[in-house]
Design an enzyme around this catalytic site. Structure first.
Site, PDB file in Angstrom:
ATOM      1  N   HIS A  99     -18.817  55.915  50.292  1.00 33.78           N
ATOM      2  CA  HIS A  99     -18.930  54.717  51.119  1.00 33.78           C
ATOM      3  C   HIS A  99     -17.694  53.832  50.991  1.00 33.78           C
ATOM      4  CE1 HIS A  99     -20.572  50.593  52.033  1.00 33.78           C
ATOM      5  NE2 HIS A  99     -20.970  51.258  53.095  1.00 33.78           N
ATOM      6  N   ARG A 142     -21.740  55.818  46.587  1.00 35.39           N
ATOM      7  CA  ARG A 142     -20.922  54.608  46.676  1.00 35.39           C
ATOM      8  C   ARG A 142     -19.432  54.935  46.741  1.00 35.39           C
ATOM      9  NH1 ARG A 142     -22.880  49.539  46.416  1.00 35.39           N
ATOM     10  NH2 ARG A 142     -25.098  49.340  45.948  1.00 35.39           N
ATOM     11  N   SER A 201     -25.110  53.292  57.091  1.00 30.87           N
ATOM     12  CA  SER A 201     -23.948  53.829  56.373  1.00 30.87           C
ATOM     13  C   SER A 201     -24.383  54.804  55.289  1.00 30.87           C
ATOM     14  CB  SER A 201     -23.140  52.689  55.753  1.00 30.87           C
ATOM     15  OG  SER A 201     -22.550  51.877  56.738  1.00 30.87           O
TER      16      SER A 201
END
Length: 212
Positions: free
Chosen positions: A44, A41, A18
């Site tokens: 994500h 992040r 990922s």
């Protein structure tokens, strides 16, 4: 019954691939180095590479957030319980307090008294605001009211993560945060997009940075 298509089972491999995908597809090199883990992040958390186009932040945002978490009694104020739940506790210093006052008994009456939402009224019950990290992922009114309180003389947070989501007031509240003349450190995502997961992901990135 047809078998489900093959997929990756290993959580560590899912995590690795990922973030490798984010690094490959996002142009993180356009960001200051300190902001890249936060951007990763954030992407994500929502699965949208183009969220980077709307990301905005003050010059010392990442550094201010990490410094605040390193203080003796770090406090993180959240506008809703979902933001609080999205923050990974194990990343944080053990003494960190996560505060959400939205469901305090006095909040509904305070909301009526000030003619505003419960989310805005809950901001008035945040103690130790100075030097804290504020994380707003849901309510534009909470962000607006926070800025009003600071203009009125309330102590400044170390960092405001303002990523409320929605169609009414969201873009405007984030523009007010980014355009503030109060010297506030901030991270925001312009426009209507936002939400608890995005807001919490920024705190998780800051907390992960404590190990470096």
């Amino acid at each position: 019954m047809m078998a489900v298509a093959d997929y990756i089972h290993d959580p560590d491999e899912i995590y690795r691939q990922s973030f490798a995908t984010v690094e490959r597809e996002a142009r993180l090199d356009r960001l200051p180095e300190a902001m890249r883990p936060l951007a990763m992040r954030l992407i994500h958390s929502c699965g949208m590479i183009d969220i980077l186009d709307d990301l905005d932040f003050s010059g010392g945002a990442a550094e201010a957030g990490i410094a605040a978490l390193k203080t003796e009694r770090p406090v993180v104020h959240c506008d809703v319980e979902m933001v609080k739940a999205g923050i990974t506790r194990k990343f944080l210093p053990p003494e960190t307090r996560l505060v959400c006052t939205l469901n305090e008994q006095e909040v509904p009456d305070r909301a009526k008294a000030i003619g505003n939402t419960r989310s805005a009224a809950a901001v008035e019950f945040w103690e130790e605001l100075g030097g804290s990290i504020v994380v707003i992922g849901n309510a534009p009114t909470a962000l607006f009211h926070l800025l009003d309180r600071i203009v009125a003389g309330e102590a400044k947070p170390a960092l405001i993560i303002g990523i409320p989501v929605g169609f009414i007031g969201s873009a405007e509240s984030k523009a007010a945060l980014a355009g503030n003349e109060l010297g506030l450190e901030f991270v925001t995502v312009h426009g209507r997009r936002g939400g608890s997961a995005m807001a919490a992901s920024i705190v998780n990135a800051l907390a992960s940075g404590l190990k470096s």
